[in-house]
Scaffold this motif. Structure first.
Motif, PDB file in Angstrom:
ATOM      1  N   ILE A   1      39.455  45.695  33.934  1.00 24.64           N
ATOM      2  CA  ILE A   1      39.353  47.161  34.485  1.00 24.64           C
ATOM      3  C   ILE A   1      40.634  47.786  34.696  1.00 24.64           C
ATOM      4  O   ILE A   1      41.319  47.422  35.161  1.00 24.64           O
ATOM      5  CB  ILE A   1      38.461  46.996  35.849  1.00 24.64           C
ATOM      6  CG1 ILE A   1      37.032  46.507  35.606  1.00 24.64           C
ATOM      7  CG2 ILE A   1      38.349  48.545  36.330  1.00 24.64           C
ATOM      8  CD1 ILE A   1      36.250  46.314  36.899  1.00 24.64           C
ATOM      9  N   LEU A   2      40.641  48.975  34.272  1.00 32.67           N
ATOM     10  CA  LEU A   2      42.196  49.982  34.625  1.00 32.67           C
ATOM     11  C   LEU A   2      41.450  51.249  35.150  1.00 32.67           C
ATOM     12  O   LEU A   2      40.858  51.841  34.813  1.00 32.67           O
ATOM     13  CB  LEU A   2      42.623  50.182  33.224  1.00 32.67           C
ATOM     14  CG  LEU A   2      43.099  49.090  32.296  1.00 32.67           C
ATOM     15  CD1 LEU A   2      41.845  48.849  31.335  1.00 32.67           C
ATOM     16  CD2 LEU A   2      44.283  49.380  31.581  1.00 32.67           C
ATOM     17  N   GLY A   3      41.975  51.347  36.483  1.00 31.20           N
ATOM     18  CA  GLY A   3      41.547  52.277  37.547  1.00 31.20           C
ATOM     19  C   GLY A   3      41.230  51.776  38.812  1.00 31.20           C
ATOM     20  O   GLY A   3      40.676  50.575  38.851  1.00 31.20           O
ATOM     21  N   ALA A   4      41.338  52.580  39.790  1.00 29.88           N
ATOM     22  CA  ALA A   4      40.800  52.145  41.131  1.00 29.88           C
ATOM     23  C   ALA A   4      40.103  53.034  41.826  1.00 29.88           C
ATOM     24  O   ALA A   4      39.692  53.102  43.183  1.00 29.88           O
ATOM     25  CB  ALA A   4      41.836  51.554  41.949  1.00 29.88           C
ATOM     26  N   GLY A   5      39.397  53.996  41.111  1.00 28.18           N
ATOM     27  CA  GLY A   5      38.586  54.925  41.739  1.00 28.18           C
ATOM     28  C   GLY A   5      37.280  54.850  42.186  1.00 28.18           C
ATOM     29  O   GLY A   5      36.812  53.401  42.151  1.00 28.18           O
ATOM     30  N   ASN A   6      36.194  55.496  42.574  1.00 27.06           N
ATOM     31  CA  ASN A   6      34.712  55.239  42.764  1.00 27.06           C
ATOM     32  C   ASN A   6      34.338  54.479  41.703  1.00 27.06           C
ATOM     33  O   ASN A   6      33.559  53.331  41.795  1.00 27.06           O
ATOM     34  CB  ASN A   6      34.070  56.604  42.978  1.00 27.06           C
ATOM     35  CG  ASN A   6      34.663  57.124  44.335  1.00 27.06           C
ATOM     36  OD1 ASN A   6      35.244  56.623  45.115  1.00 27.06           O
ATOM     37  ND2 ASN A   6      34.232  58.604  44.343  1.00 27.06           N
ATOM     38  N   VAL A   7      34.331  54.784  40.314  1.00 30.07           N
ATOM     39  CA  VAL A   7      33.414  54.296  39.215  1.00 30.07           C
ATOM     40  C   VAL A   7      34.099  52.892  38.964  1.00 30.07           C
ATOM     41  O   VAL A   7      33.494  52.119  38.906  1.00 30.07           O
ATOM     42  CB  VAL A   7      33.595  55.200  37.875  1.00 30.07           C
ATOM     43  CG1 VAL A   7      32.951  54.582  36.814  1.00 30.07           C
ATOM     44  CG2 VAL A   7      32.955  56.425  38.220  1.00 30.07           C
ATOM     45  N   ALA A   8      35.222  52.741  38.996  1.00 29.58           N
ATOM     46  CA  ALA A   8      36.084  51.431  38.802  1.00 29.58           C
ATOM     47  C   ALA A   8      35.681  50.589  39.769  1.00 29.58           C
ATOM     48  O   ALA A   8      35.346  49.337  39.495  1.00 29.58           O
ATOM     49  CB  ALA A   8      37.410  51.513  38.820  1.00 29.58           C
ATOM     50  N   THR A   9      35.514  50.907  41.060  1.00 26.04           N
ATOM     51  CA  THR A   9      35.241  50.012  41.969  1.00 26.04           C
ATOM     52  C   THR A   9      33.655  49.602  42.155  1.00 26.04           C
ATOM     53  O   THR A   9      33.137  48.481  42.362  1.00 26.04           O
ATOM     54  CB  THR A   9      35.366  50.799  43.360  1.00 26.04           C
ATOM     55  OG1 THR A   9      36.916  51.061  43.836  1.00 26.04           O
ATOM     56  CG2 THR A   9      35.057  49.889  44.694  1.00 26.04           C
ATOM     57  N   HIS A  10      32.849  50.618  41.742  1.00 31.17           N
ATOM     58  CA  HIS A  10      31.360  50.058  41.676  1.00 31.17           C
ATOM     59  C   HIS A  10      31.369  49.356  40.419  1.00 31.17           C
ATOM     60  O   HIS A  10      30.297  48.348  40.601  1.00 31.17           O
ATOM     61  CB  HIS A  10      30.444  51.408  41.339  1.00 31.17           C
ATOM     62  CG  HIS A  10      30.261  52.011  42.856  1.00 31.17           C
ATOM     63  ND1 HIS A  10      29.237  51.693  43.815  1.00 31.17           N
ATOM     64  CD2 HIS A  10      30.829  53.239  43.355  1.00 31.17           C
ATOM     65  CE1 HIS A  10      29.199  52.160  44.794  1.00 31.17           C
ATOM     66  NE2 HIS A  10      30.159  53.224  44.673  1.00 31.17           N
ATOM     67  N   LEU A  11      31.996  49.515  39.228  1.00 33.98           N
ATOM     68  CA  LEU A  11      31.872  48.695  38.167  1.00 33.98           C
ATOM     69  C   LEU A  11      32.407  47.286  38.455  1.00 33.98           C
ATOM     70  O   LEU A  11      31.678  46.252  38.118  1.00 33.98           O
ATOM     71  CB  LEU A  11      32.443  49.216  37.143  1.00 33.98           C
ATOM     72  CG  LEU A  11      32.041  50.509  36.281  1.00 33.98           C
ATOM     73  CD1 LEU A  11      32.899  50.949  35.277  1.00 33.98           C
ATOM     74  CD2 LEU A  11      30.645  49.952  35.632  1.00 33.98           C
ATOM     75  N   PHE A  12      33.502  47.070  39.173  1.00 33.92           N
ATOM     76  CA  PHE A  12      33.882  45.781  39.507  1.00 33.92           C
ATOM     77  C   PHE A  12      32.881  44.871  40.347  1.00 33.92           C
ATOM     78  O   PHE A  12      32.580  43.847  40.064  1.00 33.92           O
ATOM     79  CB  PHE A  12      35.306  45.686  40.212  1.00 33.92           C
ATOM     80  CG  PHE A  12      35.433  44.546  40.860  1.00 33.92           C
ATOM     81  CD1 PHE A  12      36.078  43.488  39.888  1.00 33.92           C
ATOM     82  CD2 PHE A  12      35.352  44.080  42.164  1.00 33.92           C
ATOM     83  CE1 PHE A  12      36.375  42.173  40.339  1.00 33.92           C
ATOM     84  CE2 PHE A  12      35.619  42.945  42.404  1.00 33.92           C
ATOM     85  CZ  PHE A  12      36.358  42.045  41.802  1.00 33.92           C
ATOM     86  N   ASN A  13      32.172  45.752  41.225  1.00 31.93           N
ATOM     87  CA  ASN A  13      31.333  45.141  42.128  1.00 31.93           C
ATOM     88  C   ASN A  13      29.998  44.510  41.317  1.00 31.93           C
ATOM     89  O   ASN A  13      29.626  43.533  41.539  1.00 31.93           O
ATOM     90  CB  ASN A  13      30.840  45.941  43.278  1.00 31.93           C
ATOM     91  CG  ASN A  13      31.942  46.184  44.148  1.00 31.93           C
ATOM     92  OD1 ASN A  13      32.791  45.573  44.584  1.00 31.93           O
ATOM     93  ND2 ASN A  13      31.910  47.263  45.076  1.00 31.93           N
ATOM     94  N   ALA A  14      29.681  45.663  40.389  1.00 33.93           N
ATOM     95  CA  ALA A  14      28.380  45.297  39.553  1.00 33.93           C
ATOM     96  C   ALA A  14      28.874  43.981  38.582  1.00 33.93           C
ATOM     97  O   ALA A  14      27.976  42.908  38.632  1.00 33.93           O
ATOM     98  CB  ALA A  14      28.157  46.433  38.932  1.00 33.93           C
ATOM     99  N   PHE A  15      30.001  44.127  38.066  1.00 35.46           N
ATOM    100  CA  PHE A  15      30.497  42.886  37.111  1.00 35.46           C
ATOM    101  C   PHE A  15      30.507  41.526  37.756  1.00 35.46           C
ATOM    102  O   PHE A  15      30.293  40.622  37.203  1.00 35.46           O
ATOM    103  CB  PHE A  15      31.685  43.389  36.298  1.00 35.46           C
ATOM    104  CG  PHE A  15      31.608  44.688  35.680  1.00 35.46           C
ATOM    105  CD1 PHE A  15      30.464  44.701  34.834  1.00 35.46           C
ATOM    106  CD2 PHE A  15      32.919  45.163  35.190  1.00 35.46           C
ATOM    107  CE1 PHE A  15      30.296  45.856  34.126  1.00 35.46           C
ATOM    108  CE2 PHE A  15      32.624  46.272  34.169  1.00 35.46           C
ATOM    109  CZ  PHE A  15      31.595  46.587  33.707  1.00 35.46           C
ATOM    110  N   ASP A  16      31.149  41.841  39.112  1.00 40.57           N
ATOM    111  CA  ASP A  16      31.552  40.580  39.858  1.00 40.57           C
ATOM    112  C   ASP A  16      30.362  39.711  40.351  1.00 40.57           C
ATOM    113  O   ASP A  16      30.216  38.664  40.489  1.00 40.57           O
ATOM    114  CB  ASP A  16      32.156  40.979  41.066  1.00 40.57           C
ATOM    115  CG  ASP A  16      32.892  39.644  41.933  1.00 40.57           C
ATOM    116  OD1 ASP A  16      33.538  38.977  41.093  1.00 40.57           O
ATOM    117  OD2 ASP A  16      32.746  39.653  43.099  1.00 40.57           O
ATOM    118  N   ASN A  17      28.973  40.506  40.329  1.00 40.82           N
ATOM    119  CA  ASN A  17      27.880  39.720  40.684  1.00 40.82           C
ATOM    120  C   ASN A  17      26.871  39.550  39.491  1.00 40.82           C
ATOM    121  O   ASN A  17      25.902  39.040  39.665  1.00 40.82           O
ATOM    122  CB  ASN A  17      27.164  40.864  41.529  1.00 40.82           C
ATOM    123  CG  ASN A  17      27.640  40.913  43.103  1.00 40.82           C
ATOM    124  OD1 ASN A  17      28.029  40.062  43.771  1.00 40.82           O
ATOM    125  ND2 ASN A  17      27.686  42.378  43.519  1.00 40.82           N
ATOM    126  N   ALA A  18      27.677  39.725  38.231  1.00 42.16           N
ATOM    127  CA  ALA A  18      26.736  39.562  37.161  1.00 42.16           C
ATOM    128  C   ALA A  18      27.220  38.086  36.659  1.00 42.16           C
ATOM    129  O   ALA A  18      28.421  37.909  36.307  1.00 42.16           O
ATOM    130  CB  ALA A  18      26.947  40.451  36.031  1.00 42.16           C
TER     131      ALA A  18
END
Length: 263
Positions: free
Chosen positions: A6-23
C-alpha cells in the motif's frame, strides 16, 4: 495468497489496510508513506517505509494518495512490469506510468478514519489493461468480501460524479437541515428515522418513483411558507433550485406563476 503493498496513508489506504489485514487470502508486504510518522501506530502489524527504493516484490501495488499525486508517484517507482493500481474515482488508468502493468481498484464508498466499515457493503470498481490482472483485482476484492464491478474509465468517472450527488451533496443538505432545526431549538435526531427511510426506499423503488413532497405536489402555499421561514439567502436559493428541478422532473405545471411574472 495475494501479496500487496500500500502506498499512501489517507482514509482509503487506512481502511484498505484494515480490510487486507483481516483477510486470510491477503498478505500486506509493506506500507509506504512519505511521512512515516503517520504509520507509526501500525509498525507492529506491517513493515512501514518512507523510501520507494525499499519497496519489496508484491502481486499488487496500490496507490491510495490524492488524485494530483498519483501520476508522479507511479513514475517514481523503480521497478517495471508489475501490477500498479490506483484507487481514484476520476483519474484515468493511463495516467499511471506505462513501465508497469496498470489497473484501478476503486472502492465506491465514503471513508472516514474514525468510522468502522464493512467491506461487504463496499462495491469495488475494477479496471485493468491485461485480462490476467483483472482476475487478480477481482480476487482481491472477493478476499475482503466486496463485490467487484468491471467498469471503464468513463463509467467510473460517471459513478464518481453520481456519488458526489448521493453522498457529498446530500450530506450538505443534512447540514442545512441541522442549521434549521438548531435555529429553533429542535433536535436534529428527530429527522434520523426519515433519513433512514428515504435511503431504504430507493433500495426497492427508483428515485423517480420514491419522490414525494410539496414540490412534486406543486403545493404552492407550503413552498411559499417554507421560503419565508428560511433565514439565509443561500438556503432559499438551494430550496428554490431543488424545487424547480423536482417540478421539471415530474412535469409539474408552474405555468400560471411563470406567466404572471412575465406580465
Amino acid at each position: 495468497m495475494i501479496s500487496v503493498v500500500i502506498l499512501g496513508a489517507g482514509n482509503v489506504a487506512t481502511h484498505l489496510f484494515n480490510a487486507f489485514d483481516n483477510a486470510d487470502a491477503i498478505f500486506v508486504n509493506q506500507w509506504f508513506n512519505r511521512s512515516i510518522s503517520r504509520l507509526r501506530s501500525y509498525k507492529n502489524k506491517v513493515e512501514i517505509i518512507d523510501d520507494v527504493s525499499q519497496l519489496k516484490d508484491a502481486d499488487v501495488y496500490i496507490i491510495a494518495v490524492s488524485d494530483d499525486a498519483i501520476a508522479n508517484l507511479s513514475k517514481q517507482l523503480l521497478f517495471e512490469n508489475r501490477l500498479v493500481v490506483h484507487t481514484s474515482g476520476t483519474v484515468n488508468i493511463h495516467d499511471l506510468d506505462k513501465k508497469n502493468r496498470r489497473g484501478v481498484f476503486y472502492p465506491l464508498q465514503t471513508f472516514s478514519k474514525s468510522a468502522a466499515l464493512n467491506f461487504a457493503d463496499v462495491p469495488i470498481c475494477i479496471e485493468a489493461i491485461d485480462k490476467a490482472d483483472l482476475k487478480t483485482l477481482k480476487a482481491l476484492a472477493k478476499a475482503i468480501g466486496s463485490k467487484s464491478h468491471k467498469v471503464n474509465t468513463e463509467q467510473r468517472k460517471a459513478l464518481h460524479l453520481a456519488a458526489v450527488f448521493v453522498n457529498n451533496f446530500t450530506n450538505q443538505l443534512y447540514r442545512v437541515a441541522h442549521e434549521i432545526t438548531e435555529g429553533e431549538g429542535v433536535e436534529f435526531d428527530i429527522l434520523k428515522p426519515l433519513i433512514l427511510e428515504t435511503a431504504k426506499k430507493v433500495q426497492n423503488l427508483s428515485p423517480y418513483m420514491a419522490q414525494t413532497g410539496p414540490a412534486k405536489r406543486n403545493d404552492k402555499k407550503t413552498i411559499k411558507k417554507h421560503i419565508e421561514l428560511l433565514k439565509k439567502e443561500q438556503h432559499k436559493a438551494i430550496y428554490e433550485l431543488l424545487t424547480a428541478n423536482i417540478q421539471q422532473t415530474h412535469g409539474v405545471s408552474t405555468g400560471a406563476t411563470a406567466q404572471s411574472k412575465k406580465k
